[in-house]
Write an enzyme that holds these catalytic residues in place. Structure first.
Site, short mmCIF file in Angstrom:
data_model
loop_
_atom_site.label_atom_id
_atom_site.label_comp_id
_atom_site.label_asym_id
_atom_site.label_seq_id
_atom_site.Cartn_x
_atom_site.Cartn_y
_atom_site.Cartn_z
N ARG A 1 0.83 -1.21 0.00
CA ARG A 1 0.00 0.00 0.00
C ARG A 1 0.87 1.26 0.00
O ARG A 1 0.52 2.25 -0.64
CB ARG A 1 -0.95 0.00 1.19
N LYS B 1 -3.07 6.88 1.48
CA LYS B 1 -2.88 7.04 2.94
C LYS B 1 -1.95 8.24 3.20
O LYS B 1 -0.76 8.08 3.50
CB LYS B 1 -2.33 5.76 3.56
#
Length: 286
Positions: free
Chosen positions: A51, A150
């Site tokens: 990620r 994120k």
């Protein structure tokens, strides 16, 4: 005193510095990951690394030169700080070319800034809240549109947690167009008729690493999963609810906007998923 990692160096936390012109400080131009540590080993590390790579790519940000060494760096910080249960926080920013500017600095001449530090959380997996459940309220989702990245833009989620605290609750679920997106720092779920319902993946929510693991484990345990948006009214009428995150794992929700779910205690689905997740994650930890 903790040892931290800053741009290639392991340093006492009191000696760690970054430039006041760093774009993470001035523009929130950075991304981060938090990896849990249980028994001195890292949970879901490969998922967090994947990620992180995606977040960097989505923002056209260079990977740190030591990207391939991040597992070793995590392990070293866990070792030198004596972390048994806790967290490793990692942040990458676009760095700085020496002054404030809205235009990105030249990637050919500007190295990203890389910072890591640990937080000791004894008994992380034995949170009392997991036995009692938490209470959440609904708030408007006022964040930017790319929640799948994120980033370190965490002001509004922080405000949401403060709104929850002021209301006598533990956390908040954010609502957009009448439907729940996610929690302030977690993915949100309801359970109705033995069916687990959680919002589908899109730019609207963070693609949770714990979410992916929990849904996979739920399917393996023959639980029914439905990925779709749900309303707060649906949530308040649910049999049970829970949230997932890297630090809370699977956390039962027992009250939503003042409505008690079931008998007001954690439901069997959330309890079982927490048990499975912790057991399987410990086995796969690195």
């Amino acid at each position: 005193m903790r040892t931290v990692y800053v741009n290639g160096e392991y340093l006492p936390e009191t000696e760690a510095t970054v430039s006041i012109f760093d774009r993470g400080f001035l523009m929130a131009d950075g991304v981060y990951e938090v990896t849990s540590v249980l028994g001195g080993r890292l949970i879901d590390f490969d998922g967090h690394l994947a990620r992180l790579e995606r977040s960097l790519s989505e923002l056209d940000m260079l990977k740190p030169a030591v990207f391939d060494d991040l597992l070793d760096i995590h392990r070293e910080l866990v070792r030198v700080n004596g972390i048994t249960d806790g967290l490793v926080y990692l942040q990458v920013t676009r760095g700085s070319d020496g002054d404030r500017d809205f235009v990105f600095p030249d990637p050919e001449t500007t190295e990203p800034t890389l910072v890591l530090f640990t937080q000791s959380k004894p008994g992380l997996a034995d949170s009392p809240a997991a036995k009692t459940g938490i209470r959440v309220i609904g708030i408007d989702d006022l964040r930017w549109g790319r929640r799948d990245i994120k980033t370190v833009q965490l002001l509004y989620p922080s405000m949401g947690k403060m709104m929850a605290k002021a209301a006598g609750a533990d956390d908040a679920w954010m609502i957009e167009d009448g439907h729940v997106t996610e929690g302030t720092s977690n993915n949100a779920y309801i359970v109705k008729g033995n069916r687990i319902i959680t919002r589908h993946l899109s730019n609207d929510i963070l693609h949770g690493i714990t979410r992916a693991a929990v849904l996979r484990m739920a399917s393996e345990a023959q639980m029914q999963v439905e990925e779709r948006a749900f309303t707060m009214e649906e949530a308040k009428a649910a049999d049970e609810a829970f949230v997932t995150s890297a630090s809370a794992f699977v956390m039962p929700v027992v009250e939503i906007d003042g409505a008690t779910l079931g008998d007001g205690t954690p439901g069997p689905v959330a309890a079982r998923l927490r048990e499975i997740y912790l057991e399987e994650s410990r086995k796969a930890a690195v």
